[in-house]
Motif scaffolding. Sequence first.
Motif, PDB file in Angstrom:
ATOM      1  N   ARG A 325       0.612  -1.585   0.433  1.00 27.15           N
ATOM      2  CA  ARG A 325      -0.267  -0.018   0.055  1.00 27.15           C
ATOM      3  C   ARG A 325       0.775   0.701   0.639  1.00 27.15           C
ATOM      4  O   ARG A 325       1.427   1.552   0.797  1.00 27.15           O
ATOM      5  CB  ARG A 325      -1.088   0.060   0.993  1.00 27.15           C
ATOM      6  CG  ARG A 325      -1.841   1.409   1.454  1.00 27.15           C
ATOM      7  CD  ARG A 325      -2.514   1.408   3.137  1.00 27.15           C
ATOM      8  NE  ARG A 325      -2.225   1.226   4.072  1.00 27.15           N
ATOM      9  CZ  ARG A 325      -1.654   2.180   4.276  1.00 27.15           C
ATOM     10  NH1 ARG A 325      -1.584   3.686   3.777  1.00 27.15           N
ATOM     11  NH2 ARG A 325      -0.261   2.102   5.482  1.00 27.15           N
ATOM     12  N   LEU A 326       0.722   2.167  -1.409  1.00 29.33           N
ATOM     13  CA  LEU A 326       1.570   3.363  -1.185  1.00 29.33           C
ATOM     14  C   LEU A 326       0.868   4.483   0.378  1.00 29.33           C
ATOM     15  O   LEU A 326       0.287   4.460   0.325  1.00 29.33           O
ATOM     16  CB  LEU A 326       1.432   4.154  -2.146  1.00 29.33           C
ATOM     17  CG  LEU A 326       1.319   3.094  -3.805  1.00 29.33           C
ATOM     18  CD1 LEU A 326       0.891   3.956  -4.625  1.00 29.33           C
ATOM     19  CD2 LEU A 326       3.263   2.833  -3.426  1.00 29.33           C
ATOM     20  N   SER A 327       2.672   4.880   0.857  1.00 33.00           N
ATOM     21  CA  SER A 327       2.087   5.720   2.513  1.00 33.00           C
ATOM     22  C   SER A 327       2.751   6.901   1.351  1.00 33.00           C
ATOM     23  O   SER A 327       2.114   7.584   1.065  1.00 33.00           O
ATOM     24  CB  SER A 327       2.508   4.734   3.811  1.00 33.00           C
ATOM     25  OG  SER A 327       3.534   4.816   2.931  1.00 33.00           O
ATOM     26  N   ALA A 328       3.768   7.540   2.102  1.00 30.83           N
ATOM     27  CA  ALA A 328       4.698   8.551   1.973  1.00 30.83           C
ATOM     28  C   ALA A 328       5.005   8.649   1.008  1.00 30.83           C
ATOM     29  O   ALA A 328       5.763   7.731   0.843  1.00 30.83           O
ATOM     30  CB  ALA A 328       5.472   8.674   3.253  1.00 30.83           C
ATOM     31  N   GLY A 329       4.626   9.772   0.097  1.00 23.92           N
ATOM     32  CA  GLY A 329       5.418   9.721  -1.504  1.00 23.92           C
ATOM     33  C   GLY A 329       6.376  10.662  -1.476  1.00 23.92           C
ATOM     34  O   GLY A 329       6.879  10.498  -0.717  1.00 23.92           O
ATOM     35  N   TYR A 330       7.176  10.826  -2.801  1.00 26.45           N
ATOM     36  CA  TYR A 330       8.313  11.618  -3.645  1.00 26.45           C
ATOM     37  C   TYR A 330       7.941  13.030  -2.552  1.00 26.45           C
ATOM     38  O   TYR A 330       6.512  13.211  -3.528  1.00 26.45           O
ATOM     39  CB  TYR A 330       8.846  11.066  -4.545  1.00 26.45           C
ATOM     40  CG  TYR A 330       9.692  12.015  -4.811  1.00 26.45           C
ATOM     41  CD1 TYR A 330      10.947  11.556  -4.172  1.00 26.45           C
ATOM     42  CD2 TYR A 330      10.088  13.047  -5.663  1.00 26.45           C
ATOM     43  CE1 TYR A 330      12.159  12.459  -5.121  1.00 26.45           C
ATOM     44  CE2 TYR A 330      10.700  14.423  -6.239  1.00 26.45           C
ATOM     45  CZ  TYR A 330      11.397  13.284  -5.404  1.00 26.45           C
ATOM     46  OH  TYR A 330      12.740  15.077  -6.191  1.00 26.45           O
ATOM     47  N   GLY A 331       8.590  13.553  -2.420  1.00 28.50           N
ATOM     48  CA  GLY A 331       8.539  14.874  -2.204  1.00 28.50           C
ATOM     49  C   GLY A 331       7.370  15.610  -0.674  1.00 28.50           C
ATOM     50  O   GLY A 331       6.933  16.942  -0.650  1.00 28.50           O
ATOM     51  N   SER A 416      11.697   5.249  11.604  1.00 23.42           N
ATOM     52  CA  SER A 416      10.515   4.576  10.483  1.00 23.42           C
ATOM     53  C   SER A 416       9.513   4.250  12.108  1.00 23.42           C
ATOM     54  O   SER A 416       9.792   4.090  12.902  1.00 23.42           O
ATOM     55  CB  SER A 416      10.898   3.345  10.651  1.00 23.42           C
ATOM     56  OG  SER A 416       9.835   2.692  10.263  1.00 23.42           O
ATOM     57  N   THR A 417       8.252   5.251  11.158  1.00 22.75           N
ATOM     58  CA  THR A 417       7.015   4.863  12.667  1.00 22.75           C
ATOM     59  C   THR A 417       6.641   3.249  12.486  1.00 22.75           C
ATOM     60  O   THR A 417       5.091   3.302  12.817  1.00 22.75           O
ATOM     61  CB  THR A 417       6.408   6.332  12.261  1.00 22.75           C
ATOM     62  OG1 THR A 417       5.673   6.459  10.665  1.00 22.75           O
ATOM     63  CG2 THR A 417       6.891   7.154  12.115  1.00 22.75           C
ATOM     64  N   GLY A 418       6.507   3.187  11.484  1.00 27.25           N
ATOM     65  CA  GLY A 418       6.393   1.376  11.519  1.00 27.25           C
ATOM     66  C   GLY A 418       6.386   0.964   9.914  1.00 27.25           C
ATOM     67  O   GLY A 418       7.463   0.988   9.414  1.00 27.25           O
ATOM     68  N   PRO A 419       6.389  -0.376   9.511  1.00 25.01           N
ATOM     69  CA  PRO A 419       7.135  -1.467   9.211  1.00 25.01           C
ATOM     70  C   PRO A 419       6.755  -0.600   7.851  1.00 25.01           C
ATOM     71  O   PRO A 419       5.584  -0.559   7.041  1.00 25.01           O
ATOM     72  CB  PRO A 419       6.198  -3.147   8.705  1.00 25.01           C
ATOM     73  CG  PRO A 419       5.748  -3.097  10.393  1.00 25.01           C
ATOM     74  CD  PRO A 419       5.447  -1.598  10.853  1.00 25.01           C
ATOM     75  N   HIS A 420       7.879  -0.479   6.870  1.00 21.93           N
ATOM     76  CA  HIS A 420       7.585  -0.130   5.469  1.00 21.93           C
ATOM     77  C   HIS A 420       9.244  -0.407   4.782  1.00 21.93           C
ATOM     78  O   HIS A 420       9.946  -0.798   5.313  1.00 21.93           O
ATOM     79  CB  HIS A 420       6.760   1.735   5.147  1.00 21.93           C
ATOM     80  CG  HIS A 420       7.829   1.966   5.985  1.00 21.93           C
ATOM     81  ND1 HIS A 420       7.922   2.602   7.099  1.00 21.93           N
ATOM     82  CD2 HIS A 420       8.722   3.138   5.313  1.00 21.93           C
ATOM     83  CE1 HIS A 420       9.406   3.989   6.814  1.00 21.93           C
ATOM     84  NE2 HIS A 420       9.202   4.052   6.023  1.00 21.93           N
ATOM     85  N   LEU A 421       9.515  -0.343   3.461  1.00 22.66           N
ATOM     86  CA  LEU A 421       9.972   0.404   2.679  1.00 22.66           C
ATOM     87  C   LEU A 421      10.239   0.841   1.989  1.00 22.66           C
ATOM     88  O   LEU A 421       9.167   1.657   1.759  1.00 22.66           O
ATOM     89  CB  LEU A 421       9.627  -0.930   1.079  1.00 22.66           C
ATOM     90  CG  LEU A 421      10.966  -1.240   0.225  1.00 22.66           C
ATOM     91  CD1 LEU A 421      12.267  -1.350   1.067  1.00 22.66           C
ATOM     92  CD2 LEU A 421      11.118  -1.382  -1.040  1.00 22.66           C
ATOM     93  N   HIS A 422      10.999   2.296   2.362  1.00 22.13           N
ATOM     94  CA  HIS A 422      11.916   3.705   1.575  1.00 22.13           C
ATOM     95  C   HIS A 422      12.276   3.181   0.500  1.00 22.13           C
ATOM     96  O   HIS A 422      13.459   2.438   0.484  1.00 22.13           O
ATOM     97  CB  HIS A 422      12.941   4.115   2.689  1.00 22.13           C
ATOM     98  CG  HIS A 422      12.890   5.175   2.123  1.00 22.13           C
ATOM     99  ND1 HIS A 422      12.431   6.227   1.771  1.00 22.13           N
ATOM    100  CD2 HIS A 422      13.700   6.135   1.516  1.00 22.13           C
ATOM    101  CE1 HIS A 422      12.779   7.279   1.269  1.00 22.13           C
ATOM    102  NE2 HIS A 422      13.453   7.019   1.276  1.00 22.13           N
ATOM    103  N   PHE A 423      11.539   3.588  -0.589  1.00 23.87           N
ATOM    104  CA  PHE A 423      12.134   3.348  -2.033  1.00 23.87           C
ATOM    105  C   PHE A 423      12.510   4.346  -2.876  1.00 23.87           C
ATOM    106  O   PHE A 423      12.237   5.620  -2.691  1.00 23.87           O
ATOM    107  CB  PHE A 423      11.664   2.327  -2.628  1.00 23.87           C
ATOM    108  CG  PHE A 423      11.791   2.143  -3.886  1.00 23.87           C
ATOM    109  CD1 PHE A 423      13.243   1.454  -4.676  1.00 23.87           C
ATOM    110  CD2 PHE A 423      11.701   2.680  -5.177  1.00 23.87           C
ATOM    111  CE1 PHE A 423      13.391   0.935  -6.037  1.00 23.87           C
ATOM    112  CE2 PHE A 423      12.471   2.660  -6.447  1.00 23.87           C
ATOM    113  CZ  PHE A 423      12.813   1.408  -6.880  1.00 23.87           C
ATOM    114  N   GLU A 424      13.868   5.150  -3.251  1.00 23.85           N
ATOM    115  CA  GLU A 424      14.412   5.833  -3.676  1.00 23.85           C
ATOM    116  C   GLU A 424      15.360   5.564  -5.156  1.00 23.85           C
ATOM    117  O   GLU A 424      15.473   3.991  -4.834  1.00 23.85           O
ATOM    118  CB  GLU A 424      15.938   6.659  -3.277  1.00 23.85           C
ATOM    119  CG  GLU A 424      15.612   7.162  -1.903  1.00 23.85           C
ATOM    120  CD  GLU A 424      16.072   7.724  -1.273  1.00 23.85           C
ATOM    121  OE1 GLU A 424      17.195   8.746  -1.561  1.00 23.85           O
ATOM    122  OE2 GLU A 424      15.654   8.566   0.015  1.00 23.85           O
TER     123      GLU A 424
END
Length: 448
Positions: A325-331, A416-424
């Motif tokens: 599920r998409l959460s925080a986006g770029y920018g 991190s505030t919870g399990p997720h993947l940060h992808f750059e």
Amino acid sequence: MRRLQRSHTGGGRRPPSAGGGQSSPAGDERPSPVGGGRGPSPADGDRERSRTGGDRQPSAARRAGRPPFRPGGGPGGVGGRPHPRRAPRRTPRRLRRASCLVLCALAVTVSPVLGSRPPDSYAAPGRLARATSDVYRLTREEARVRERYARAEPAARERRREADRLAERLNGLRFVSGVLREDAGAAARAQYRTGGFTARESSRLLDDPLELLSVQEDDTGRREWLARRLGETDDRSRALAAEARATALSWQVLDRDAARMRTALDAMADRLTEARGRLDALAAAEVAEGRCRTADRDALEPDEGERPGGDPSRRGWTRPVLGYRLSAGYGGSGANWSGTHTGQDFAVPTGTPVRSVGPGTVVSAGCGGAFGISMVIRHPGGWYSQYAHLAAPFVAPGRRVRPGEWIGLSGTTGNSTGPHLHFEVRTTPEFGSAVDPVEWLRRRGVGV
């Protein structure tokens, strides 16, 4: 003779006194039956001196070197014979020395085995491998049970609706059957009252037998049709009742299966939550220690169709994770970042396999800081992709990877505030050269 001598020295029985009284044993001051008494004996004097604190004189038997006589036996024996005193048993000095040497050698041999334990750094790789394997296995089992439950629960609902429809049709047939039976009963009662003529105007047509027979024939046909219809309705009712019972039984079976799956799914979700918590704790310990070890990907047991090593025939690009599920986006901006958000966050549970989006080489791996456990892969064309907040990496710097190859498991290390993947996606391997990763993937035919 020896006893007789002792009696004259005070140890035995005294002769009767002159007053006619009978003496008692030494130390007994009871009066004689005739009122006579006796004088004090030497034993009485000893007891008196003991009470008053005076020195007690040894008896004649002790001065003679003999043990004092005691009625019923001597000191510690029977009949005056003392027990022989046993000498203490002594262990030979050589045997004591050999026993001491054996015990010392045993203590030196056993104490390292009992008292020592492997250090945490030595046991950590094994715990990390077990934690990653448990999370992956439970995730797969939970997904399979959830898939079966997703099929079983709608099937149970549909079968219940079918059972309700059959029950409604059965009630309609039973109502029709009741009406037909009532009509047949009325015709039978009319035939009994009129002697066989059941037509409504049979009494008026008694004078015209031919017309009466014609009317009676029509009424007979109606009764026959009524009987046939009643029989058909009963047959349909019986068949429908059997189908309704079978449908209700199958619905109950499906409903019980769905309930068992729901219970198993809840229990498995609890176990998976505990396993993910253990993996997160181990990952945090690795980051705190500053040594993020590579987990063994081969220990996992992927399902059929999954390719942890990537697809060798694939030449394109792919998503970094599946089922996200998409959460925080770029920018984006917020309190969690010092500036703007430099990547795209994919909300996934801890332990989700993270895939390389394309072919390339691992150029760096991080263990701490804002990104936690992370890695950077160099792709053709001078592009770089970063994967951050991992729980366990599968590849080390210098490793060449394929598109879709599993490079780690997602987690929640770092900022991190919870399990997720940060992808750059970057133009250089360093922080500060990021571009919009979603748009970058879309240009390569990958939608997210």
